[in-house]
Design a protein around this motif. Structure first.
Motif, PDB file in Angstrom:
ATOM      1  N   GLN A  64       6.506   8.235 -16.366  1.00  0.00           N
ATOM      2  CA  GLN A  64       6.057   6.962 -15.805  1.00  0.00           C
ATOM      3  C   GLN A  64       7.162   5.918 -15.705  1.00  0.00           C
ATOM      4  O   GLN A  64       7.084   5.007 -14.869  1.00  0.00           O
ATOM      5  CB  GLN A  64       4.858   6.438 -16.589  1.00  0.00           C
ATOM      6  N   THR A  72      -0.029   0.844  -9.741  1.00  0.00           N
ATOM      7  CA  THR A  72       0.316   1.519  -8.496  1.00  0.00           C
ATOM      8  C   THR A  72       0.291   0.590  -7.292  1.00  0.00           C
ATOM      9  O   THR A  72       1.202   0.621  -6.453  1.00  0.00           O
ATOM     10  CB  THR A  72      -0.634   2.707  -8.253  1.00  0.00           C
ATOM     11  N   ASP A 119      -3.493  -0.299 -14.240  1.00  0.00           N
ATOM     12  CA  ASP A 119      -2.727   0.545 -13.326  1.00  0.00           C
ATOM     13  C   ASP A 119      -1.872  -0.326 -12.406  1.00  0.00           C
ATOM     14  O   ASP A 119      -2.366  -1.293 -11.825  1.00  0.00           O
ATOM     15  CB  ASP A 119      -3.675   1.407 -12.492  1.00  0.00           C
ATOM     16  N   LYS A 155      -5.203  12.954 -20.162  1.00  0.00           N
ATOM     17  CA  LYS A 155      -4.531  14.242 -20.340  1.00  0.00           C
ATOM     18  C   LYS A 155      -5.135  15.064 -21.470  1.00  0.00           C
ATOM     19  O   LYS A 155      -4.920  16.278 -21.548  1.00  0.00           O
ATOM     20  CB  LYS A 155      -3.033  14.046 -20.565  1.00  0.00           C
ATOM     21  N   ARG A 215       8.565   6.648 -12.421  1.00  0.00           N
ATOM     22  CA  ARG A 215       7.591   6.276 -11.404  1.00  0.00           C
ATOM     23  C   ARG A 215       7.584   4.771 -11.174  1.00  0.00           C
ATOM     24  O   ARG A 215       7.524   4.303 -10.026  1.00  0.00           O
ATOM     25  CB  ARG A 215       6.201   6.753 -11.827  1.00  0.00           C
ATOM     26  N   SER A 246       0.268   3.882 -15.356  1.00  0.00           N
ATOM     27  CA  SER A 246      -1.165   4.107 -15.563  1.00  0.00           C
ATOM     28  C   SER A 246      -1.429   4.331 -17.045  1.00  0.00           C
ATOM     29  O   SER A 246      -1.094   5.387 -17.589  1.00  0.00           O
ATOM     30  CB  SER A 246      -1.651   5.315 -14.767  1.00  0.00           C
ATOM     31  N   ALA A 305      -3.488   7.469 -18.149  1.00  0.00           N
ATOM     32  CA  ALA A 305      -2.919   8.823 -18.133  1.00  0.00           C
ATOM     33  C   ALA A 305      -2.834   9.414 -19.534  1.00  0.00           C
ATOM     34  O   ALA A 305      -3.029  10.614 -19.725  1.00  0.00           O
ATOM     35  CB  ALA A 305      -1.539   8.797 -17.482  1.00  0.00           C
ATOM     36  N   SER A 306      -2.553   8.579 -20.543  1.00  0.00           N
ATOM     37  CA  SER A 306      -2.439   9.080 -21.909  1.00  0.00           C
ATOM     38  C   SER A 306      -3.807   9.425 -22.503  1.00  0.00           C
ATOM     39  O   SER A 306      -3.894  10.126 -23.505  1.00  0.00           O
ATOM     40  CB  SER A 306      -1.730   8.049 -22.798  1.00  0.00           C
ATOM     41  N   GLN A 326      -8.799   2.667 -17.067  1.00  0.00           N
ATOM     42  CA  GLN A 326      -8.293   3.021 -15.739  1.00  0.00           C
ATOM     43  C   GLN A 326      -7.933   1.801 -14.890  1.00  0.00           C
ATOM     44  O   GLN A 326      -7.190   1.923 -13.915  1.00  0.00           O
ATOM     45  CB  GLN A 326      -9.317   3.885 -14.998  1.00  0.00           C
ATOM     46  N   TRP A 341       3.363   8.661 -22.040  1.00  0.00           N
ATOM     47  CA  TRP A 341       3.370   8.410 -20.600  1.00  0.00           C
ATOM     48  C   TRP A 341       4.578   9.090 -19.937  1.00  0.00           C
ATOM     49  O   TRP A 341       5.446   8.430 -19.368  1.00  0.00           O
ATOM     50  CB  TRP A 341       3.386   6.903 -20.322  1.00  0.00           C
TER      51      TRP A 341
END
Length: 405
Positions: free
Chosen positions: A351, A327, A325, A266, A354, A259, A262-263, A322, A348
């Motif tokens: 990740q 996922t 991603d 946060k 992940r 993702s 995410a950076s 966004q 990240w």
């Protein structure tokens, strides 16, 4: 143990580490780098730009003098260093309110890069890669014929790296091992951003598929032995493409990114994230506007990071990011995938692991640690160790054979 900081400002410390790391491929000289940045105050962003720009000018002057006196090796090395330093100065000025020197600085970076290519000692083909209604500029480097292994590697840049940084991170080490290497500018990267005004896109299968097809049709290229490497944000772009494009023989991401947002998220206060989640974009933009007035550093970072996305409002930009991603699509990857995982990954974190979890059948996760001097994003001070581990793995995925077969 983490090595001592080169700057009190974490972003500058990391930038210096990246440039020093490039010295292993003669894309920087440690002494001149430290001499140039020592004494630049953390609050003086103009001086930071001028330090790198001045260093680029100095290296260019060395290169021209070497050229005039017939010292081709010295000229090539100096042009490469100049391209590195101008690359940092491009990023530095991209964050300033006054970007009037951005275009001429990038022109200096590109001119230094092309000057290096002309003297680098490798056969290099300048390519125009078909891409939708336009083309992407590329450089296809041939290894020494005596060590060629017949395989080809596509080197994909990140969100803001210079051409010289990709050379130092991947291309030079690959050429020594006999790989043919294609470097290119994708949408929103380098010349495609600054000269062609294109922007990033999340669906990179529409970028890497035409790159693969152009290479596969080229005489001497073995289509079944084309690999791909992606650094930094290309740790998202490459796996995204691989979820739909299955013809690459092997891939390396340095590191893995599931993702991209995410950076960005946060750094936002929890109440600001809730505004986004509630769809209150106007309120979000209002509060961001106020926040930027009180934090010049945040405003500089935003200008630099948001530019390649081609968006305007704050909420609009976050929502665009966004969409980057993996996922829902990482499980579709069929290509053998090496994922670097450095301790202390600051952009990240977690990740890489992940991504390996999302694509377990094809993933090999390799840890890098602070005890090895290989911590932080892309292991900036351990590029020799990184190259050894990456290319030993890649050699095993694409065993050498006669390139004429």
């Amino acid at each position: 143990m983490k090595s001592p900081a080169f700057s009190r400002a974490s972003d500058r410390d990391y930038e210096i580490r990246c440039v020093i790391g490039a010295s292993v491929e003669r894309a920087a000289d440690v002494g001149e780098v430290l001499a140039a940045v020592t004494g630049v105050k953390a609050s003086d962003h103009e001086a930071w730009f001028l330090a790198w720009h001045g260093l680029g000018d100095r290296a260019s002057q060395i290169a021209r003098h070497a050229d005039q006196n017939g010292h081709s090796v010295s000229a090539a090395e100096a042009w490469l260093r100049a391209s590195t330093y101008f690359g940092v100065s491009v990023n530095a000025i991209s964050a300033l309110a006054d970007t009037s020197q951005l275009a001429p600085t990038f022109a200096k970076q590109l001119q230094a890069w092309e000057s290096f290519i002309a003297r680098c000692g490798h056969q290099v083909a300048h390519l125009q890669i078909p891409y939708e209604s336009t083309t992407l500029p590329g450089w296809l480097f041939e290894p020494d014929p005596s060590i060629s292994n017949g395989a080809t590697l596509v080197a994909v840049n990140g969100s803001d790296g210079s051409h010289a940084s990709v050379w130092a991170s991947c291309t030079a080490a690959a050429l020594r091992r006999g790989y043919r290497v294609l470097m290119f500018d994708g949408p929103g990267q380098q010349s495609m951003l600054f000269d062609a005004a294109t922007t990033f896109r999340p669906d990179w299968e529409h970028v890497l598929t035409p790159v693969y097809e152009m290479l596969a049709a080229r005489q001497g290229v073995q289509p079944e032995r084309i690999g791909v490497y992606g650094i930094s944000q290309a740790g998202y772009w490459v796996p995204r493409a691989l979820a739909f494009e299955h013809r690459f023989a092997a891939a390396i991401v340095d590191p893995g990114v599931v993702s991209v947002a995410a950076s960005w998220l946060k750094h936002l206060p929890a109440h600001m994230v809730r505004l986004l989640e509630a769809g209150r974009d106007e309120k979000f933009d209002q509060e961001m506007t106020i926040g930027m007035r009180f934090s010049a550093d945040t405003a500089r970072t935003w200008r630099f990071r948001a530019r390649p996305y081609g968006t305007s409002g704050y909420a609009e930009t976050i929502r665009a990011v966004q969409t980057y991603d993996l996922t829902e699509v990482a499980g579709q990857i069929r290509t053998p995938l090496l994922i670097t995982s450095p301790e202390g990954e600051q952009f990240w974190p977690g990740q890489s692991a992940r991504l390996a979890e999302l694509a377990p059948a094809v993933s090999t996760l390799i840890d890098f640690t602070a005890d090895e001097g290989a911590d932080q994003h892309c292991q900036p001070l351990a590029r020799t160790l990184t190259a050894q581990r990456m290319f030993d793995w890649l050699d095993e995925q694409m065993p050498a054979r006669d390139s004429r077969s």
